[in-house]
Motif scaffolding. Structure first.
Motif, short mmCIF file in Angstrom:
data_model
loop_
_atom_site.label_atom_id
_atom_site.label_comp_id
_atom_site.label_asym_id
_atom_site.label_seq_id
_atom_site.Cartn_x
_atom_site.Cartn_y
_atom_site.Cartn_z
N TYR A 83 23.97 31.17 22.31
CA TYR A 83 23.30 32.53 22.42
C TYR A 83 23.67 33.60 23.98
O TYR A 83 24.24 32.59 24.33
N ASP A 84 23.75 35.13 23.67
CA ASP A 84 24.61 35.61 24.64
C ASP A 84 25.31 36.55 24.04
O ASP A 84 25.74 37.70 24.73
N ASP A 129 25.05 30.54 25.64
CA ASP A 129 26.68 29.61 25.47
C ASP A 129 27.30 28.71 25.55
O ASP A 129 27.78 28.12 25.84
N PHE A 130 26.79 29.02 27.27
CA PHE A 130 26.81 27.98 28.51
C PHE A 130 26.99 27.10 28.00
O PHE A 130 27.69 25.53 28.24
N PHE A 131 25.34 26.52 27.36
CA PHE A 131 24.94 25.00 27.32
C PHE A 131 25.42 24.32 26.33
O PHE A 131 25.35 23.06 26.51
N GLY A 132 25.85 25.59 25.80
CA GLY A 132 26.64 24.97 24.41
C GLY A 132 27.41 24.30 24.47
O GLY A 132 27.83 23.08 23.78
N LEU A 133 28.88 24.97 25.75
CA LEU A 133 29.73 23.65 25.51
C LEU A 133 30.00 22.33 25.95
O LEU A 133 30.53 21.64 25.94
N ARG A 134 28.32 22.60 27.13
CA ARG A 134 28.30 21.43 28.17
C ARG A 134 27.33 20.50 26.67
O ARG A 134 28.34 19.06 26.76
N VAL A 135 26.83 20.80 25.42
CA VAL A 135 26.89 20.13 24.07
C VAL A 135 27.45 19.34 23.99
O VAL A 135 28.10 18.47 22.84
N ILE A 136 28.61 20.54 23.26
CA ILE A 136 29.74 20.21 22.95
C ILE A 136 31.25 19.30 23.59
O ILE A 136 30.96 18.33 23.26
N LYS A 137 30.55 19.18 24.41
CA LYS A 137 31.34 17.74 25.86
C LYS A 137 30.58 16.93 25.50
O LYS A 137 31.52 15.63 25.09
N ILE A 138 30.06 16.71 25.13
CA ILE A 138 29.05 15.04 24.73
C ILE A 138 29.48 14.74 22.93
O ILE A 138 29.01 13.89 22.64
N LEU A 139 28.85 16.17 22.31
CA LEU A 139 29.28 15.63 21.27
C LEU A 139 30.88 15.32 21.19
O LEU A 139 31.57 13.60 20.09
N GLU A 140 31.88 15.52 21.48
CA GLU A 140 33.39 15.75 21.64
C GLU A 140 32.62 13.51 22.48
O GLU A 140 33.75 12.95 21.20
#
Length: 323
Positions: free
Chosen positions: A265-266, A239-250
């Motif tokens: 995941y988690d 999930d934490f890596f996901g937050l980094r990905v979402i920041k780039i998607l924005e």
């Protein structure tokens, strides 16, 4: 080589009783003691002297080694581990290793010096030669070469489940995004499950999987997403890596879940009361902690027969629009 379990079976008693006989506990009946001693002699069983010393010199304390306490998954694991340890009348020392090998070795030395009775650890460093299957150690999400006991979630099926949930939500081109350590861990099976299920379901997929220590990781992530701008579903290693990905998607003006469906995941929460921060494959953290503690205390009692516990994961739909 005979084990304590073999002795218990031949003597017709429990493993705990064998341990008490070996450690000269006076609570064992004389008739039972004689049966156990006879079985030990018949099987030519040699007790583990290190384990015996640890048992006799109990500190009533166990150590939990974590790479960092900043990650909510590790914090939640620590909470449930301490809760289960406390129920047994023991104390828990929380050891924040900061993923440093030398700190983890120092904590392992505490066990060998009888300063703690056992260790539960999450570690991704090369410390195999400092770890022994004859010591009361339980690893989480990590296989050691000497067959040290470990507890893990079903990471492989977690990856498969993510693929199927993305497909159910209409995704046609999906991606796995994450990092990996130089040491093999069970976490790597998240990618493997994702990849093999994507092939099985004949869906187009891409993989982004870099070494954890990459200095230009953010740039590589953005480049990957720009090169694969038509991706409509993403599964991240956690999930934490996901937050980094979402920041780039924005930054790329991609909206979730309108433009891209997203699964982590988690099952991370920012607090006990809050909802899950995104749709995720949830690890059974409470059960993982309970199993690890139970396995560790069996070892402290002298039973080293348990080696592996794998627990099922499940999908949770989160409110990804709030991220």
């Amino acid at each position: 080589m005979a084990t304590m379990k073999d002795v218990a079976k031949l003597a017709g008693v429990g493993v705990g009783t064998v341990s008490r006989v070996i450690n000269k506990n006076e609570s064992v009946k004389e008739s039972t003691r004689l049966k156990v001693e006879k079985a030990i002699k018949e099987l030519n069983y040699t007790p583990n002297e290190i384990a015996r010393t640890l048992k006799i010199s109990q500190s009533k304390t166990i150590a939990l080694i974590l790479p960092t306490i900043w990650h909510p998954f590790f914090s939640e694991l620590a909470y449930y581990t301490e809760e289960n340890v406390s129920k047994r009348g023991f104390k828990m020392i929380l050891c924040n290793s900061s993923s440093k090998k030398e700190k983890e070795i120092e904590y392992l030395d505490m066990l060998k010096q009888n300063k703690v009775d056992g260790i539960i650890a999450i570690t991704y460093n090369d410390i195999d030669r400092y770890v022994s299957s004859n010591l009361p150690i339980v690893s989480i999400d990590r296989h050691f070469s000497e067959g040290v006991a470990y507890v893990t979630s079903d990471n492989y099926n977690g990856g498969k489940l993510a693929v199927n949930k993305l497909i159910e939500n209409g995704c046609k081109k999906i991606a796995f995004m994450g990092t990996h350590n130089e040491r093999n861990t069970d976490v790597d099976n998240r990618r493997k499950g994702f990849e093999e299920e994507s092939i099985s379901k004949n869906i187009e997929y891409k993989i982004f999987d870099e070494i954890e220590t990459g200095q230009d990781l953010e740039d590589k992530m953005e480049k990957f997403l720009r090169q694969n701008i038509n991706i409509d579903g993403i599964f991240t290693i956690n999930d934490f890596f996901g937050l980094r990905v979402i920041k780039i998607l924005e930054k790329l003006n991609k909206k979730i879940p309108k433009d891209i469906k997203f699964i982590g995941y988690d099952g991370v929460k920012m607090s006990y009361e809050q909802d899950f921060i995104m749709s995720t494959i949830r690890q059974p953290v409470e059960q993982m902690a309970k199993e690890a503690v139970e396995m560790l205390f069996k070892m402290i009692e002298g039973d080293y027969t348990s080696k592996k516990v794998k627990l099922p994961v499940y999908y949770i739909k989160g409110d990804t629009t709030i991220v």
